[in-house]
Design a protein around this motif. Structure first.
Motif, short mmCIF file in Angstrom:
data_model
loop_
_atom_site.label_atom_id
_atom_site.label_comp_id
_atom_site.label_asym_id
_atom_site.label_seq_id
_atom_site.Cartn_x
_atom_site.Cartn_y
_atom_site.Cartn_z
N ARG A 280 43.19 33.88 41.86
CA ARG A 280 43.85 34.56 42.87
C ARG A 280 45.45 34.70 42.74
O ARG A 280 45.85 35.85 42.97
CB ARG A 280 43.62 33.89 44.40
CG ARG A 280 42.17 33.94 44.82
CD ARG A 280 42.06 34.07 46.22
NE ARG A 280 40.83 34.22 47.01
CZ ARG A 280 40.03 33.51 46.98
NH1 ARG A 280 40.45 31.92 47.00
NH2 ARG A 280 38.71 33.50 47.30
N ILE B 194 33.64 28.52 45.04
CA ILE B 194 34.64 29.19 45.70
C ILE B 194 35.98 28.43 46.15
O ILE B 194 37.14 28.75 46.06
CB ILE B 194 34.25 29.90 46.90
CG1 ILE B 194 34.93 31.47 46.93
CG2 ILE B 194 34.09 29.59 48.17
CD1 ILE B 194 34.33 32.54 47.52
N ARG B 195 35.63 27.14 46.42
CA ARG B 195 36.97 26.35 46.75
C ARG B 195 37.50 25.28 45.74
O ARG B 195 38.29 24.71 45.89
CB ARG B 195 36.54 25.40 48.06
CG ARG B 195 34.96 24.59 47.52
CD ARG B 195 34.72 23.58 48.68
NE ARG B 195 33.69 22.62 48.07
CZ ARG B 195 34.05 22.00 46.96
NH1 ARG B 195 35.05 21.48 46.48
NH2 ARG B 195 32.81 21.11 46.53
N VAL C 20 34.02 33.57 40.13
CA VAL C 20 32.95 32.69 41.09
C VAL C 20 31.73 33.05 40.66
O VAL C 20 31.00 31.96 40.40
CB VAL C 20 33.44 33.04 42.46
CG1 VAL C 20 32.57 32.32 43.36
CG2 VAL C 20 34.86 32.71 42.92
N VAL D 125 25.95 36.29 47.52
CA VAL D 125 27.58 36.20 47.06
C VAL D 125 28.08 36.54 48.62
O VAL D 125 29.26 36.25 48.85
CB VAL D 125 27.87 37.01 45.92
CG1 VAL D 125 29.24 37.08 45.86
CG2 VAL D 125 27.20 36.43 44.69
N GLU E 158 40.71 40.52 44.70
CA GLU E 158 39.64 39.44 45.28
C GLU E 158 38.37 40.02 44.52
O GLU E 158 37.67 38.98 44.21
CB GLU E 158 39.60 39.87 46.81
CG GLU E 158 38.69 38.69 47.43
CD GLU E 158 39.18 37.43 47.45
OE1 GLU E 158 40.35 37.03 46.87
OE2 GLU E 158 38.15 36.44 47.56
N ILE F 266 35.97 37.49 42.56
CA ILE F 266 34.68 36.70 42.97
C ILE F 266 33.72 37.07 41.71
O ILE F 266 33.01 36.26 41.19
CB ILE F 266 34.20 37.53 44.30
CG1 ILE F 266 34.94 37.20 45.35
CG2 ILE F 266 32.70 37.28 44.56
CD1 ILE F 266 34.90 35.79 45.90
N THR G 52 31.02 34.89 50.44
CA THR G 52 32.42 35.18 50.81
C THR G 52 32.73 35.28 52.31
O THR G 52 33.90 35.70 52.39
CB THR G 52 32.66 36.48 49.90
OG1 THR G 52 31.62 37.32 50.21
CG2 THR G 52 32.45 35.99 48.49
N ASP H 103 43.74 29.78 52.64
CA ASP H 103 42.40 30.23 53.11
C ASP H 103 42.76 30.33 54.70
O ASP H 103 43.10 29.54 55.43
CB ASP H 103 41.32 29.15 52.75
CG ASP H 103 40.96 29.13 51.71
OD1 ASP H 103 40.98 30.34 50.81
OD2 ASP H 103 40.40 28.31 51.02
N VAL I 202 39.64 28.99 40.92
CA VAL I 202 39.43 30.13 41.90
C VAL I 202 40.97 30.50 42.38
O VAL I 202 41.38 31.63 42.50
CB VAL I 202 38.51 29.99 42.95
CG1 VAL I 202 38.08 31.21 43.82
CG2 VAL I 202 37.04 29.80 42.19
N VAL J 29 27.78 29.50 45.57
CA VAL J 29 29.06 30.31 45.61
C VAL J 29 29.95 29.64 46.46
O VAL J 29 31.02 29.34 46.02
CB VAL J 29 28.53 31.76 45.99
CG1 VAL J 29 29.99 32.33 46.40
CG2 VAL J 29 28.02 32.51 44.95
N LEU J 30 29.32 28.96 47.37
CA LEU J 30 30.37 28.27 48.37
C LEU J 30 30.94 26.85 47.69
O LEU J 30 32.05 26.65 47.80
CB LEU J 30 29.64 27.78 49.70
CG LEU J 30 29.50 28.88 50.59
CD1 LEU J 30 28.76 28.26 51.74
CD2 LEU J 30 30.95 29.41 51.22
#
Ligand SMILES: Nc1ncnc2c1ncn2[C@@H]1O[C@H](COP(=O)(O)OP(=O)(O)O)[C@@H](O)[C@H]1O
Ligand code: SF4
Ligand SMILES: [Mg+2]
Lengths: 323, 325
Positions: free
Chosen positions: B228, B219-220, B242, B125, B234, B238, B129, A60, B224, B215-216
């Motif tokens: 990727r 996303i981690r 996500v 969203v 991307e 998402i 992001t 990231d 996910v 979403v936060l």
């Protein structure tokens, strides 16, 4: 000499945090040749995962950033590439599997869908053909009833089976390199052996190179041809498996080898299994000089003055130590 | 990617669970209103023109002297048969009255929820992001403002600006629009704009912050990163990996907020004089029109239970782990 498949030169991947700059990877050099298995070892927190993820640019950013270095993939530097260009390399040429099979798969899609997603994209197939391809991959990784299991969700699989699914997904586009980041650490001992065996079998079948990250020296001895030892964001030793176990030069490597539990030792000797005293230093403000100095019983004044260079002590055997 | 099918068993189970909730609601409602002070016959009692025998006969006819459980039983049976009683005040059947008013409310609430979701999902969203970006900060500020301002205030501001200053939109909602064809619809749309906007923005503001944090959270997660690493781009990471999971708690929130939306609608209907069931509830309460109050309350409760059912089904559809249990 032929050009290596992957050649990481002087890589620095740092993280900007509230407390300061974390120098997670701070000048790593390593290379992998076609079809070989390279072990990357080191205690937890040495920067193995960050190195592995840097290769596929899965860091990231922010908070991470590439501070210096090159990641040469078949001679081409990946660092300046855009994410779109990276997407052509991901899965197709370099695939990765992670430590936690329980959380690495998306819970809301069937495993078939998740494998088919890669196949459909990179091999330009229809969904139906891709699902058939996914079932075939599940069969290859020895999942019973692949035709039926392909429609199951991750929560219907055990940890070991999910890691098999991850391997099936990673290999579905026949990559040239598989990065396996502690693929067995989260599994039971018996399952660990099966997964390693499966990886070996897949390697023989597909002929890809493997970068096997682990903190278990025993695993390295069994599966790898060459080893890179990492300590606190640096490479401290690089050698063939024979040289490393036969003639470990760096005090850290020697410590790691002494800490391998061995079945052939008597029970009372097993008790005296040596762990390396101390912990990995803070990567926020790494001490000047050799990063292992605080834990090294041979440490001298020169050790803390400057980082010792990597010097060649034998053919293909390098060590970062003043001794 | 294929979406999983919710098992029929799961839906049937959820439907069966609705029955006790609805019965419970009906009992509570009936008890509250039967015990409440105020008697529809008060007026007759004080009217000297009505002789006591007639009054007694009427009371008997409407069953007002029966024991309470008998009255509940009769009321429930009648309710199930579609006989919702008679409004003493409006002099028409309660069911007719409610059916007249319900569509307007449903349209206003439905449209405002759609507006809220249509704003909240993309904005939430996008903000998540790009955390702490300019967009994120602007979105957060607006969400905070929108959420802090009560609907009666924003409603009045809109009326002042768009009806009084600019004279673009009517500020009283009319049910009796004489125009036909396109013009009929156009008039209806025009008068719905402000109530829908007020409700929708208020709901949307709360939802934006919720979508963003959901979403936060997702996303981690490890999968996910797996997504990727597959090189799917991307955008697909998402949308497929996500948003899909992040929406699961959002669906629950939207359903759980339905009662709040209904009470918000009561206020909004008052401001814009929308002839929906919210305003019906208020007028019937003020005029002691018990059968109507009961009917309206029961309908709202049913709608809330119904939206919970929808949420459960959506939930099971979005998260295969649920429907398998
Ligand atoms: N996103 C991040 N932000 C800050 N520090 C990080 C981040 N990711 C990793 N690190 C730090 O990098 C160091 C190396 O981590 P890692 O590569 O995961 O070690 P290993 O895989 O060898 O156990 C750790 O000190 C960790 O705290
Ligand atoms: S350089 Fe010095 S401190 Fe570092 S490992 Fe070698 S002897 Fe120990
Ligand atoms: Mg790691």
């Amino acid at each position: 000499m032929a050009e290596p498949l992957l050649d990481i030169r002087g890589l620095k991947t740092w993280f900007k945090t509230d407390d300061g700059m974390v120098r997670a990877v701070d000048g790593v050099d390593l290379h992998i040749d076609r079809g070989e298995t390279l072990g990357v070892v080191g205690e937890s927190g040495c920067g193995k995962t960050v190195t592995a993820r840097s290769v596929l640019k899965l860091i990231d950013m922010p908070p991470g950033r590439f501070e210096a270095g090159q990641i040469l993939w078949q001679g081409r530097d990946l660092i300046p590439l855009s994410m779109e260009e990276m997407d052509k390399i991901r899965a197709k040429e370099i695939a990765i599997i992670f430590q936690e099979p329980m959380t690495s798969l998306n819970p809301v899609y069937t495993v078939g869908d998740q494998i088919a997603e890669v196949i459909a994209l990179h091999q330009k197939l229809s969904r139906k053909q891709a699902i058939a391809g996914a079932a075939e991959m599940l069969r290859l990784v020895n999942i019973p009833n692949p035709q039926r299991r392909v429609h199951d969700y991750p929560h219907q699989f055990s940890g070991g089976m999910r890691q098999r699914v991850m391997i099936a997904m990673a290999l579905s586009c026949q990559p040239k390199l598989l990065i396996a980041d502690e693929p067995t650490t989260a599994l039971d001992v018996t399952i660990q052996a099966q997964i390693l065996e499966l990886m070996q079998e897949m390697k023989e079948r597909f002929g890809m190179a493997i970068m096997l990250i682990t903190h278990a020296m025993g695993v390295v001895a069994e599966t790898c041809q060459r080893v890179t030892v990492m300590y606190a964001g640096n490479v401290v030793e690089e050698a063939s498996v024979e040289a490393l176990f036969g003639d470990p030069r760096h005090p850290y490597t020697q410590g790691l080898i002494r800490s391998i539990p061995r079945v052939d030792r008597s029970a009372e000797k097993k008790q005296r299994l040596e762990a390396i005293a101390g912990t990995v230093p803070n990567l926020l403000e790494p001490p000047p000089g050799c990063r292992f100095a605080a834990r090294c019983k041979f440490a001298m004044d020169v050790c803390t003055q400057a980082v010792p260079p990597l010097k060649e002590v034998g053919p293909g055997h390098y060590v970062r130590c003043v001794l | 990617m294929q979406v999983h099918r919710v098992s029929r068993q799961y839906v049937i189970r959820k439907l069966l669970i609705m029955i006790p909730s609805l019965l419970g609601i009906s009992i509570v409602l009936f008890a509250l209103l039967a015990l409440a002070p105020g008697d529809p016959f008060d007026e007759l009692a004080t009217n000297p023109a009505v002789p006591p025998e007639v009054r007694a006969a009427l009371r008997a006819k409407f069953g007002l002297d029966d024991p309470i459980w008998m009255r509940y039983w009769h009321w429930l049976i009648a309710l199930l048969q579609g006989d919702w009683g008679f409004s003493f005040v409006s002099r028409m059947d309660v069911s007719t009255l409610i059916l007249q008013r319900l569509p307007v409310t449903l349209v206003v609430i439905g449209a405002s929820q759609i507006l809220a979701i249509a704003i909240a999902i993309p904005v939430g969203v996008l903000a998540a992001t790009r955390p702490y970006s300019l967009f994120d900060q602007i979105a957060n500020t607006f969400a905070f403002i929108g959420f802090s301002l009560p609907t009666f205030f924003t409603g009045l501001v809109l009326i002042l600006v768009f009806s009084i200053q600019l004279d673009w939109l009517p500020f009283v909602y009319r049910a009796d629009i004489s125009a036909t064809g396109w013009e009929f619809y156009w008039e209806h749309i025009k008068q719905s704009i402000m109530p829908v906007t007020v409700l929708g923005l208020f709901q949307g503001a709360a939802l934006v912050r919720f979508v963003r944090s959901s979403v936060l959270d997702v996303i981690r997660l490890d999968y996910v990163t797996t997504a990727r690493s597959k090189g799917i781009g991307e955008r697909k990471v998402i949308t497929r990996h996500v948003v899909r999971t992040a929406l699961i708690p959002v669906v629950t929130l939207v359903a759980l907020q339905m009662p709040i939306v209904f009470s918000g609608a009561v206020v909004t209907e008052q401001i814009f004089r929308v002839p929906g069931i919210g305003s019906l509830l208020i007028t019937s309460m003020l005029s002691n029109d018990t059968p109507v109050v009961m009917g309206v309350t029961f309908v709202s409760a049913c709608l809330v239970v119904f939206f919970n059912l929808i949420a459960d089904i959506l939930y099971g559809w979005l998260d295969p782990r649920i429907a398998f249990r």
